[in-house]
Design a protein around this motif. Structure first.
Motif, PDB file in Angstrom:
ATOM      1  N   VAL A   1      -6.307  -1.911   6.601  1.00  0.00           N
ATOM      2  CA  VAL A   1      -6.506  -0.701   5.795  1.00  0.00           C
ATOM      3  C   VAL A   1      -7.416  -0.878   4.583  1.00  0.00           C
ATOM      4  CG1 VAL A   1      -4.256   0.207   6.474  1.00  0.00           C
ATOM      5  CG2 VAL A   1      -4.437  -1.160   4.394  1.00  0.00           C
TER       6      VAL A   1
ATOM      7  N   TYR B   1       1.334  10.169  -1.987  1.00  0.00           N
ATOM      8  CA  TYR B   1       2.559   9.578  -2.527  1.00  0.00           C
ATOM      9  C   TYR B   1       2.308   9.067  -3.940  1.00  0.00           C
ATOM     10  CZ  TYR B   1       6.731   6.710  -3.013  1.00  0.00           C
ATOM     11  OH  TYR B   1       7.898   6.175  -3.469  1.00  0.00           O
TER      12      TYR B   1
ATOM     13  N   GLU C   1       0.428   4.657   9.782  1.00  0.00           N
ATOM     14  CA  GLU C   1       0.400   6.119   9.770  1.00  0.00           C
ATOM     15  C   GLU C   1       1.466   6.691   8.841  1.00  0.00           C
ATOM     16  OE1 GLU C   1      -1.100   9.821  10.601  1.00  0.00           O
ATOM     17  OE2 GLU C   1      -1.924   7.834  11.039  1.00  0.00           O
TER      18      GLU C   1
ATOM     19  N   TYR D   1       0.839  -1.195   0.000  1.00  0.00           N
ATOM     20  CA  TYR D   1       0.000   0.000   0.000  1.00  0.00           C
ATOM     21  C   TYR D   1       0.879   1.251   0.000  1.00  0.00           C
ATOM     22  CZ  TYR D   1      -3.886  -3.042   1.329  1.00  0.00           C
ATOM     23  OH  TYR D   1      -4.831  -4.037   1.353  1.00  0.00           O
TER      24      TYR D   1
ATOM     25  N   ARG E   1     -10.113   1.725   2.785  1.00  0.00           N
ATOM     26  CA  ARG E   1      -9.968   3.107   3.233  1.00  0.00           C
ATOM     27  C   ARG E   1      -9.482   3.980   2.076  1.00  0.00           C
ATOM     28  NH1 ARG E   1      -6.741   2.965   8.920  1.00  0.00           N
ATOM     29  NH2 ARG E   1      -6.362   5.114   8.211  1.00  0.00           N
TER      30      ARG E   1
ATOM     31  N   VAL F   1       2.514   5.308   6.076  1.00  0.00           N
ATOM     32  CA  VAL F   1       1.969   5.176   4.721  1.00  0.00           C
ATOM     33  C   VAL F   1       0.910   6.249   4.483  1.00  0.00           C
ATOM     34  CG1 VAL F   1       0.641   3.691   3.162  1.00  0.00           C
ATOM     35  CG2 VAL F   1       2.463   2.713   4.562  1.00  0.00           C
ATOM     36  N   ARG F   2       0.019   6.420   5.431  1.00  0.00           N
ATOM     37  CA  ARG F   2      -1.044   7.431   5.289  1.00  0.00           C
ATOM     38  C   ARG F   2      -0.469   8.837   5.147  1.00  0.00           C
ATOM     39  NH1 ARG F   2      -4.498  10.840   7.707  1.00  0.00           N
ATOM     40  NH2 ARG F   2      -3.200  10.928   9.570  1.00  0.00           N
ATOM     41  N   SER F   3       0.710   9.046   5.755  1.00  0.00           N
ATOM     42  CA  SER F   3       1.382  10.345   5.665  1.00  0.00           C
ATOM     43  C   SER F   3       2.245  10.464   4.411  1.00  0.00           C
ATOM     44  CB  SER F   3       2.233  10.575   6.918  1.00  0.00           C
ATOM     45  OG  SER F   3       1.434  10.566   8.084  1.00  0.00           O
ATOM     46  N   ASN F   4       2.105   9.487   3.501  1.00  0.00           N
ATOM     47  CA  ASN F   4       2.776   9.517   2.196  1.00  0.00           C
ATOM     48  C   ASN F   4       4.291   9.360   2.298  1.00  0.00           C
ATOM     49  OD1 ASN F   4       0.251  10.062   0.794  1.00  0.00           O
ATOM     50  ND2 ASN F   4       0.384  12.110   1.701  1.00  0.00           N
TER      51      ASN F   4
ATOM     52  N   ASP G   1      -7.688   6.586   2.140  1.00  0.00           N
ATOM     53  CA  ASP G   1      -6.338   7.128   2.287  1.00  0.00           C
ATOM     54  C   ASP G   1      -5.254   6.063   2.085  1.00  0.00           C
ATOM     55  OD1 ASP G   1      -7.325   5.933   4.560  1.00  0.00           O
ATOM     56  OD2 ASP G   1      -6.565   7.413   5.973  1.00  0.00           O
ATOM     57  N   PHE G   2      -5.618   4.948   1.445  1.00  0.00           N
ATOM     58  CA  PHE G   2      -4.643   3.907   1.119  1.00  0.00           C
ATOM     59  C   PHE G   2      -4.889   3.415  -0.301  1.00  0.00           C
ATOM     60  CE2 PHE G   2      -4.533   4.040   5.641  1.00  0.00           C
ATOM     61  CZ  PHE G   2      -3.204   3.801   5.971  1.00  0.00           C
TER      62      PHE G   2
ATOM     63  N   GLY H   1       0.180   5.851   0.261  1.00  0.00           N
ATOM     64  CA  GLY H   1      -0.803   6.893   0.488  1.00  0.00           C
ATOM     65  C   GLY H   1      -1.193   7.540  -0.834  1.00  0.00           C
TER      66      GLY H   1
END
Length: 302
Positions: free
Chosen positions: A247, A176, A231, A171, A250, A233-236, A252-253, A173
Motif C-alpha cells: 500500500v 478514518y 480493503e 495504516y 497510495r 482499511v481502505r473502507s475506513n 487512500d492509505f 484509511g
C-alpha cells in the motif's frame, strides 16, 4: 547397476516428478494423468530395476538409495531432452514443463506474478501454477516445487533460500483518520479497532506478533486474506499492520505512528533438493530474486 530389464525413460521421468513434488496426486496434476497411472508407472519401474525406488514417510514419498540412482539417470534424460528441444528451436534457450508454487497472497500477487509473467514471455513453454496460502513451511510435502513463506523456517529435508526482508507498518484509511483522533503513542492504539488475520488460522508467528505486541483495540474485522484486510482499511474500518509494499504511496492509505511501529519480516523459498536441480525451478527462483531486488525500495522503505 544391473537391471532386471532396461528401465523406461518415461517411467524414470515420472519418478523424477514424484521426487520433486512428493505426492502422486500432485504428480498426476502436473503430468495431466491420473493417480492410478502414476502408481502403475512407479510399480513398473520398480519391477524393471529390481527393487523399490520410493518409500512412504510422514513427509510424503521419499527416494530409496535405488531411487536416488534412478533420479540421477532421469535428470540426465531431462537435460538431454531440453538440449534437443533447444536445438530444434535454433539455439533458443528453452524452459518447459510445470512449476508449482505455494505462497502468501501478498507475495504471490505483487512479486511472484509479475516475475512469472516476464519469465514466461521469454519461455512460452513454461507453465507455472500459483497456489495461495499464508502459513509456515510445510512439513508434510504439499505437492509443490517451491514454497515461499514469511517468517522463520525449519527446513527439514528442504533446501531454503532467503528471498528478501520486507517491512510491516500501521495504516488507516483517510476517512478514518479524518473522523477519529489518531494515536500519537503506541498505548493509544488500544482505543482504536484493529484489522488483522484470523487468530485461529494464522500459523506464522512473526505475523501474529503484529497484533500481540501492540495494545490495539478489539479486532472487529479479521480475514485470512491480506487483500480483504487492505480493503477493510481502505473502507475506513480501523487500523491494520500491513506489508508496506502492498500500500505504500497510495493516497487512500495513511501511515499511523510511522516512527514508532515498524516490523521487519523475511520471505524464504524452500524446495526439495530434487526440485532445486530443475532448470525451470531455478529460473522461477531467479525471477523472484530479480523482482525483489527491483522492488527493494517498496519492500524496505525508509
Amino acid at each position: 547397476m544391473e537391471f532386471k530389464s532396461f528401465p523406461s525413460p518415461d517411467d524414470l521421468l515420472v519418478l523424477l516428478t514424484v521426487a520433486r513434488l512428493g505426492r502422486f496426486t500432485a504428480v498426476a496434476d502436473a503430468l495431466e494423468t491420473t493417480h492410478t497411472t502414476v502408481s502403475r508407472r512407479i510399480l513398473a519401474l520398480d519391477k524393471q530395476l529390481g527393487g523399490r525406488t520410493l518409500e512412504r514417510t510422514p513427509q510424503g514419498w521419499e527416494l530409496t538409495e535405488l531411487g536416488r540412482a534412478a533420479v540421477s539417470a532421469a535428470e540426465g534424460i531431462e537435460k538431454s531432452l531440453t538440449t534437443l528441444s533447444t536445438g530444434l528451436r535454433e539455439g533458443a534457450d528453452v524452459l518447459s514443463g510445470v512449476v508449482r508454487v505455494s505462497t502468501s497472497d501478498g507475495f504471490g500477487a505483487r512479486i511472484a506474478t509479475p516475475a512469472i509473467i516476464r519469465l514466461q514471455k521469454q519461455h512460452p513453454l513454461l507453465r507455472v501454477e500459483l497456489l495461495s496460502a499464508t502459513r509456515r513451511l510445510s512439513q508434510n510435502r504439499s505437492g509443490v516445487d517451491i514454497e515461499v513463506v514469511p517468517g522463520t523456517v525449519e527446513a527439514g529435508r528442504s533446501e531454503t533460500m532467503l528471498l528478501t526482508d520486507y517491512v510491516l507498518r500501521l495504516y488507516a484509511g483517510p476517512g478514518y483518520a479524518a473522523e477519529n483522533e489518531m494515536p500519537t503513542t503506541v498505548a493509544e492504539l488500544a482505543h482504536h479497532p484493529f484489522i488483522s488475520y484470523v487468530d485461529s488460522t494464522l500459523q506464522v508467528s512473526e505475523l501474529a506478533l503484529q497484533r500481540d505486541a501492540l495494545p490495539a483495540g478489539s479486532a472487529y474485522f479479521q480475514s485470512t486474506s491480506v487483500f480483504a484486510q487492505v480493503e477493510a482499511v481502505r473502507s475506513n474500518g480501523g487500523i491494520a499492520m500491513i506489508a508496506a509494499f502492498m500500500v505504500e504511496g497510495r493516497e487512500d492509505f495513511v501511515q499511523v505512528l510511522p516512527n514508532e511501529v515498524r516490523q521487519v519480516v523475511q520471505y524464504w523459498a524452500a524446495a526439495r533438493p530434487e526440485s532445486m536441480r530443475s532448470p525451470a525451478v531455478q529460473a522461477v527462483l531467479a525471477a523472484f530474486i530479480q523482482e525483489t531486488r527491483r522492488m527493494r525500495k517498496q519492500l524496505l522503505p525508509d
